[in-house]
Design a protein around this motif. Structure first.
Motif, PDB file in Angstrom:
ATOM      1  N   UNK A   1      49.441  35.863  11.245  1.00  0.00           N
ATOM      2  CA  UNK A   1      49.174  34.697  12.099  1.00  0.00           C
ATOM      3  C   UNK A   1      50.055  34.348  13.343  1.00  0.00           C
ATOM      4  N   UNK A   2      51.257  34.391  13.072  1.00  0.00           N
ATOM      5  CA  UNK A   2      52.042  34.204  14.389  1.00  0.00           C
ATOM      6  C   UNK A   2      51.661  35.080  15.633  1.00  0.00           C
ATOM      7  N   UNK A   3      51.575  36.260  15.218  1.00  0.00           N
ATOM      8  CA  UNK A   3      51.176  37.138  16.330  1.00  0.00           C
ATOM      9  C   UNK A   3      50.021  36.772  17.048  1.00  0.00           C
ATOM     10  N   UNK A   4      49.043  36.409  16.274  1.00  0.00           N
ATOM     11  CA  UNK A   4      47.760  36.166  16.826  1.00  0.00           C
ATOM     12  C   UNK A   4      47.836  34.734  17.623  1.00  0.00           C
ATOM     13  N   UNK A   5      48.591  33.908  17.464  1.00  0.00           N
ATOM     14  CA  UNK A   5      48.965  32.896  18.146  1.00  0.00           C
ATOM     15  C   UNK A   5      49.602  33.096  19.385  1.00  0.00           C
ATOM     16  N   UNK A   6      50.456  34.089  19.631  1.00  0.00           N
ATOM     17  CA  UNK A   6      51.202  34.644  20.750  1.00  0.00           C
ATOM     18  C   UNK A   6      50.196  35.211  21.796  1.00  0.00           C
ATOM     19  N   UNK A   7      49.041  35.819  21.158  1.00  0.00           N
ATOM     20  CA  UNK A   7      48.045  36.208  22.098  1.00  0.00           C
ATOM     21  C   UNK A   7      47.290  35.462  22.535  1.00  0.00           C
ATOM     22  N   UNK A   8      47.310  33.974  22.058  1.00  0.00           N
ATOM     23  CA  UNK A   8      46.531  32.985  22.690  1.00  0.00           C
ATOM     24  C   UNK A   8      45.395  32.443  21.889  1.00  0.00           C
ATOM     25  N   UNK A   9      45.213  32.990  20.937  1.00  0.00           N
ATOM     26  CA  UNK A   9      43.774  32.745  20.071  1.00  0.00           C
ATOM     27  C   UNK A   9      44.096  31.315  19.035  1.00  0.00           C
TER      28      UNK A   9
END
Length: 461
Positions: free
Chosen positions: A61-69
């Motif tokens: 989840x954290x990785x996806x947020x860093x990609x701006x999703x």
């Protein structure tokens, strides 16, 4: 409140250590050197496989947020993973019975490594492919390895009771110790070494590659029904007929789906339940505490399974009732404790009570895994083990997808209440299974095939 976490963590650690070092002769089973070598080899592989899985979990989840999703797009990615596990994973997992369980385990490693590689791309379509690959890998993780173990165990002529030792130790290591160490290692990579949120996925790929090398070099192949005349559709039909015709297998599938569905729902709900007003809670430390509670449960299960006088079908009725009661705590604290309206701050008194309840649930999870593995080894026919186990995951994945899609539509207390009801229903079904499961049959599949050939009605004995 940090003192509270340390007290809970320390208490659980002390109990786990006491259980492991105080085993009496009654709790121990005399085994052979050949079995111990076989068991240790499987535990090494299983631990590496679970390390590859646990390293990814806290950072997806954290990785996806860093990609701006946003939350909606991330929810779609998660739904794609569970949907893939239900559709493609069922097909791929079922091929293990026909094409070989060792090949299926190697396929898990390759598929999950590819899924880890996709995490380097910020492109939504590439990440979606990664989630689909991850869903397929999850189905293989929870079917192919267990199917290979059970078949190989009996092929080598080991005592049936010894299988419980491998199951309980695998859960103790793979779902307990390895989970804790993976969380700490991931934290080291991301925070201490500042390698970025994609680094745990790279580490996971390395562990999976090492495990695959061990499989290729030391495992032998085994099969379920390797008949050349059976295509995949026929295999599916045969598995469906077996489930529908044998009440014990149908009950086992329903029990598994109800418990695992509640467990995966709990995974999504515990964070908002403990921080309803955006309280600052130590997620990593709480997660480690949950995993320690799970280790405690697996230690208890190893003692119970080692005793011939204790039937798994009997004590699991109690475990399901306890797990049902533990998930009622968020509802009870909402009524009994005045909720705080202050934003931020530390965890509340109600949150502390819920942590204790959630630790109790995680201990039940630790008991559940080796126990359900034991029952599956008794009731599911060898010829279609992987196929039937993946059939069990279809309602589970449907349920989780529905929950994910409607996670904001209902209050958290409603979701926990629903899970509590499901777990209580599981206890009722377990009681029925205990009543009819005195003489487990593993030859039902062969009998069904004979009856099918004679065009007789398919009614399980």
């Amino acid at each position: 409140m940090e003192l509270f976490y340390y007290m809970v963590f320390g208490a659980l650690g002390t109990v786990v250590a006491a259980l492991e070092f105080s085993k009496s002769n009654k709790d121990r089973v005399n085994t052979s050197a050949a079995f111990n070598s076989f068991k240790n080899n499987y535990l090494l592989v299983y631990s590496l496989m679970m390390a590859g899985d646990w390293l990814q979990g806290p950072y997806v989840y954290y990785l996806y947020t860093t990609y701006g999703f946003g939350k909606g797009e991330i929810g779609q990615l998660f739904i794609a993973g569970f949907g893939s596990s239900m559709l493609f994973g069922t097909i791929v997992g079922s091929l293990a019975d026909k094409q070989g369980r060792k090949r299926a385990c190697v396929t898990y490693c390759i598929t999950y490594i590819l899924s880890c590689i996709t995490k380097h791309s910020p492109q939504y379509k590439v990440l979606m492919v990664g989630r689909i690959l991850g869903g397929i890998a999850t189905s293989l993780l929870f079917s192919a390895f267990e199917s290979w173990l059970v078949a190989e165990h009996f092929k080598r002529g080991f005592d049936q009771q010894w299988l419980s030792l491998t199951f309980s130790k695998a859960i103790f290591l793979g779902n307990g110790l390895v989970a804790i160490l993976s969380g700490l290692f991931g934290n080291l990579l991301v925070d201490t070494l500042s390698l970025g949120p994609v680094s745990p996925f790279d580490a996971a790929a390395i562990f999976l590659a090492i495990g695959m090398a061990v499989i290729l070099s030391s495992w032998t192949e085994n099969y379920g029904d390797s008949s050349e005349s059976k295509d995949l559709l026929t295999q599916f039909k045969g598995a469906a007929v077996t489930i529908a015709s044998d009440e014990k297998i149908a009950l086992l599938g329903a029990i598994q789906s109800l418990f695992e569905g509640s467990m995966y729902t709990f995974v999504f709900l515990w964070t908002p339940a403990l921080s309803p007003n955006d309280e600052e809670i130590p997620h990593g430390f709480i997660f480690a505490t949950f995993m320690l509670a799970s280790m405690l449960g697996s230690s208890i299960a190893s003692r119970l399974l080692a005793r011939n006088s204790t039937r798994v079908e009997s004590y699991m009725q109690i475990i399901f009732v306890i797990s049902s009661a533990s998930l009622l705590l968020p509802i009870l604290t909402n009524f009994l404790v005045t909720p705080s309206k202050v934003k931020g701050g530390g965890i509340t008194f109600a949150g502390c009570l819920q942590v204790l309840g959630f630790c109790t649930f995680e201990a039940c999870v630790g008991i559940f895994w080796p126990s359900i593995m034991k029952m599956r080894s008794q009731y599911i026919p060898e010829e279609a083990r992987s196929t039937i186990m993946n059939f069990f995951r279809i309602p589970l994945n449907i349920f989780v997808c529905i929950v994910l899609y409607n996670v904001n539509a209902f209050p958290i207390t409603f979701m926990f209440g629903m899970c509590s009801i499901f777990l209580f229903v599981a206890s009722i079904l377990q009681r029925r299974l205990a009543a009819i499961g005195d003489k487990p049959k593993t030859e039902d599949w062969a009998m069904l095939k004979e009856r099918d050939a004679e065009d007789e009605p398919l009614n399980a004995p």
